[in-house]
Write a protein that holds these residues in place. Structure first.
Motif, mmCIF file in Angstrom:
data_model
loop_
_atom_site.group_PDB
_atom_site.id
_atom_site.type_symbol
_atom_site.label_atom_id
_atom_site.label_comp_id
_atom_site.label_asym_id
_atom_site.label_seq_id
_atom_site.Cartn_x
_atom_site.Cartn_y
_atom_site.Cartn_z
ATOM 1 N N UNK A 165 0.854 -1.181 0.000
ATOM 2 C CA UNK A 165 0.000 0.000 0.000
ATOM 3 C C UNK A 165 0.893 1.235 0.000
ATOM 4 N N UNK A 166 0.754 2.067 -1.042
ATOM 5 C CA UNK A 166 1.520 3.294 -1.132
ATOM 6 C C UNK A 166 0.991 4.335 -0.146
ATOM 7 N N UNK A 167 1.757 5.414 0.052
ATOM 8 C CA UNK A 167 1.371 6.429 1.020
ATOM 9 C C UNK A 167 0.042 7.094 0.666
ATOM 10 N N UNK A 168 -0.285 7.166 -0.630
ATOM 11 C CA UNK A 168 -1.552 7.788 -1.042
ATOM 12 C C UNK A 168 -2.730 6.819 -0.964
ATOM 13 N N UNK A 169 -2.452 5.596 -0.473
ATOM 14 C CA UNK A 169 -3.529 4.621 -0.321
ATOM 15 C C UNK A 169 -3.663 3.650 -1.474
ATOM 16 N N UNK A 170 -2.954 3.881 -2.542
ATOM 17 C CA UNK A 170 -3.033 2.989 -3.691
ATOM 18 C C UNK A 170 -2.377 1.649 -3.385
ATOM 19 N N UNK A 171 -3.042 0.557 -3.750
ATOM 20 C CA UNK A 171 -2.503 -0.780 -3.543
ATOM 21 C C UNK A 171 -1.880 -1.264 -4.848
ATOM 22 N N UNK A 172 -0.615 -1.638 -4.784
ATOM 23 C CA UNK A 172 0.115 -2.112 -5.959
ATOM 24 C C UNK A 172 0.416 -3.593 -5.789
ATOM 25 N N UNK A 173 0.072 -4.409 -6.774
ATOM 26 C CA UNK A 173 0.270 -5.843 -6.697
ATOM 27 C C UNK A 173 1.219 -6.311 -7.797
ATOM 28 N N UNK A 174 1.930 -7.395 -7.496
ATOM 29 C CA UNK A 174 2.834 -7.961 -8.496
ATOM 30 C C UNK A 174 3.025 -9.450 -8.208
ATOM 31 N N UNK A 175 3.107 -10.249 -9.256
ATOM 32 C CA UNK A 175 3.339 -11.687 -9.106
ATOM 33 C C UNK A 175 4.834 -11.971 -9.059
ATOM 34 N N UNK A 176 5.211 -12.906 -8.187
ATOM 35 C CA UNK A 176 6.614 -13.286 -8.026
ATOM 36 C C UNK A 176 6.749 -14.807 -8.101
ATOM 37 N N UNK A 177 7.818 -15.237 -8.740
ATOM 38 C CA UNK A 177 8.165 -16.656 -8.756
ATOM 39 C C UNK A 177 9.051 -16.942 -7.542
ATOM 40 N N UNK A 178 8.690 -17.970 -6.767
ATOM 41 C CA UNK A 178 9.490 -18.335 -5.598
ATOM 42 C C UNK A 178 10.783 -18.988 -6.083
ATOM 43 N N UNK A 179 11.871 -18.245 -5.940
ATOM 44 C CA UNK A 179 13.166 -18.730 -6.433
ATOM 45 C C UNK A 179 13.881 -19.609 -5.409
ATOM 46 N N UNK A 180 13.599 -19.394 -4.122
ATOM 47 C CA UNK A 180 14.275 -20.187 -3.097
ATOM 48 C C UNK A 180 13.568 -20.077 -1.764
ATOM 49 N N UNK A 181 13.885 -21.028 -0.892
ATOM 50 C CA UNK A 181 13.354 -21.046 0.473
ATOM 51 C C UNK A 181 14.529 -21.197 1.428
#
Length: 404
Positions: A165-181
Motif C-alpha cells: 500500500x503506497x502512502x496515497x492509499x493505492x494498492x500495488x500488486x505484483x506476481x513473483x516466482x518463488x526462487x528459493x526457500x
C-alpha cells in the motif's frame, strides 16, 4: 616432626568420629563451591551465547542506517561499495506487505535486498537459490513463511502475489516466482523464531518501483577480514560524513550526523561487557555462599578444639610440638574443605550442564574451573582452620590436662 601419613590418619579418625557433624560442615562447602562452578560456567556460556548470536547475524558486518527517510540513495550505495576493504554491500528496505498464495492472503514482513545480502548475513538455502541482480520478479521465502504460514506449504518455483500500500492509499500488486526457500534458523532463548524465518525477500529495485520510491532504509556491508572490520568501518563513516557535509572534527559526535555506523566488533565488545557484568554478579553471589560455608568450618573447628582440649594436653605431654598440633588441626580443616570442594565441583559441573541445556545456552565448561574449585576449597580450609589450629597449638598442656 610428625609424618604426613600419621597426621592424615589422626585427622581422618577425628573426622570419622563425628560423621554427622563432618557431613553438615562439608555441606556448606559443597554448596558454596557448586555455586561458584555453576555461576562461573553460566557466565562463560552467556558470553559464548552473545558471541554466537552476533556472529549468526552475519560475517564481518558493517551497518549504516538512519532514522531519517530519504537519506540513502544510489550515491551512498556506491560510496560504501567503493570503500577499500568492502567485499559486498546490500541495501535493506523493510515494509509490511500482503502475500497471497492459492487465494489465501497473509500479512508478512517484506525486505528489499540485493544478491550480496545472502553472504553478508550468512543465509543458508533449503531449496533453490538466492536473488541475483538480474531478478526482478523473484522472491525468496523464510522457512516459516513457506511451511507454516499458509494452509498449504509454498514450494520452490510456486507463484505468489505481493501487494504493497503506497502512502496515497493505492494498492500495488505484483506476481513473483518463488526462487528459493531459506533453511530454518536455529531458535534461541531470545526468540523461538528467527526474523528471517518470517520474512519474504525481493529485489530492492522492484520494491522501490512498486511503492514509487528511490531511497534505501539501510546498508549492510561486509569487510574483507575480521581484523580490518573496525578500520574499514571508520573509513565508511568518514566517507559518508564527507558526503553529508559533516566536518571531520564532528565524525565521532553521533548526534551531529544524520546517520550512524556500527560494526560486528563494536557489537561484540558491548555484549562482552554485558556478559562480563553478568558473570561478575553471579560470581559474587556464589562467593557469598562460599563465605558462609567457610564460617561454618571455622565454627565447627573451634568446637572441635574445645571438645578435644584434654586430648591436646595428652598429645603435648607425650612430645607433640606446637607445630605438630597446628598441622593436625589445619590438615583436618583442609581435608573437610577439600572433600567438599571435590563433591561441589562435580555437582556444580553437572548442574551447570543441565542449566545450560535447559536454557538453550551453548555448554561451556572451562577445565580450569575444576582446578579453581579444588584450589578455592583448599584455600577456604586453610583460612577457616588457621585460627582454631593456632588456638589448639598455643594451649598450655597443664591447663589442657585439667580441662573437664
Amino acid at each position: 616432626m610428625i609424618k604426613f601419613a600419621q597426621a592424615a590418619r589422626i585427622a581422618s579418625g577425628s573426622i570419622g568420629s563425628a560423621k554427622l557433624r563432618s557431613v553438615l560442615t562439608t555441606l556448606g562447602i559443597v554448596i558454596g563451591i557448586a555455586a561458584v562452578v555453576v555461576n562461573a560456567s553460566l557466565g562463560a556460556s552467556f558470553n559464548q551465547f552473545f558471541t554466537d548470536e552476533i556472529s549468526s547475524v552475519g560475517s564481518n558486518f558493517i551497518i549504516a542506517a538512519s532514522e531519517q527517510p530519504n537519506l540513502f540513495f544510489d550515491n551512498e550505495y556506491n560510496i560504501m561499495k567503493n570503500t577499500p576493504g568492502i567485499s559486498g554491500v546490500s541495501p535493506r528496505k523493510s515494509m509490511s506487505g500482503d502475500l497471497t498464495y492459492l487465494s489465501e492472503t497473509k500479512n508478512v514482513n517484506t525486505a528489499g535486498v540485493n544478491k550480496d545480502f545472502q553472504e553478508i548475513q550468512g543465509l543458508q538455502m533449503e531449496e533453490g537459490t538466492f536473488l541475483t541482480d538480474k531478478d526482478s520478479a523473484a522472491a525468496v521465502l523464510g522457512y516459516d513463511i513457506a511451511n507454516d504460514k499458509f494452509s498449504k506449504n509454498i514450494s520452490h518455483r510456486s507463484t505468489v502475489e505481493i501487494a504493497f500500500r503506497q502512502e496515497n492509499g493505492t494498492v500495488v500488486k505484483k506476481s513473483f516466482k518463488v526462487k528459493g526457500i531459506l533453511k530454518n534458523s536455529k531458535p534461541t532463548v531470545v526468540s523461538e523464531d528467527s526474523d528471517y524465518d518470517l520474512t519474504v525477500f525481493i529485489p530492492v529495485s522492484t520494491m522501490n518501483e512498486m511503492i514509487g520510491e528511490k531511497d534505501y532504509g539501510a546498508f549492510l556491508a561486509m569487510a574483507e577480514s575480521p581484523a580490518k572490520v573496525r578500520d574499514i568501518s571508520d573509513e565508511v563513516d568518514s566517507r559518508l560524513a564527507r558526503n553529508f557535509g559533516v566536518p571531520e572534527r564532528d565524525i565521532d559526535e553521533e548526534d551531529l550526523k544524520p546517520y550512524y555506523v556500527f560494526n560486528q566488533e563494536e557489537v561484540l565488545e558491548q555484549t562482552g561487557k554485558i556478559g562480563d557484568a553478568l558473570s561478575s554478579f553471579l560470581l559474587v553471589l556464589a562467593l557469598i555462599s562460599l563465605f558462609v560455608g567457610s564460617i561454618g568450618i571455622m565454627n565447627i573447628m573451634l568446637v572441635t578444639v574445645t571438645e578435644r582440649t584434654r586430648e591436646i594436653g595428652i598429645m603435648k605431654s607425650v612430645g607433640y610440638s606446637n607445630s605438630n598440633i597446628l598441622s593436625l588441626f589445619l590438615l583436618e580443616s583442609i581435608m573437610v574443605s577439600s572433600f567438599g570442594g571435590i563433591v561441589g565441583t562435580i555437582i556444580g559441573s553437572l548442574g551447570a550442564y543441565a542449566l545450560e541445556i535447559t536454557l538453550k545456552l551453548p555448554p561451556v565448561f572451562p577445565l580450569t574451573l575444576i582446578e579453581i574449585g579444588i584450589a578455592v576449597s583448599v584455600l577456604v580450609g586453610i583460612t577457616a582452620g588457621l585460627y582454631p589450629a593456632r588456638k589448639a597449638a598455643r594451649m598450655n598442656p597443664v591447663d589442657a590436662l585439667r580441662y573437664e
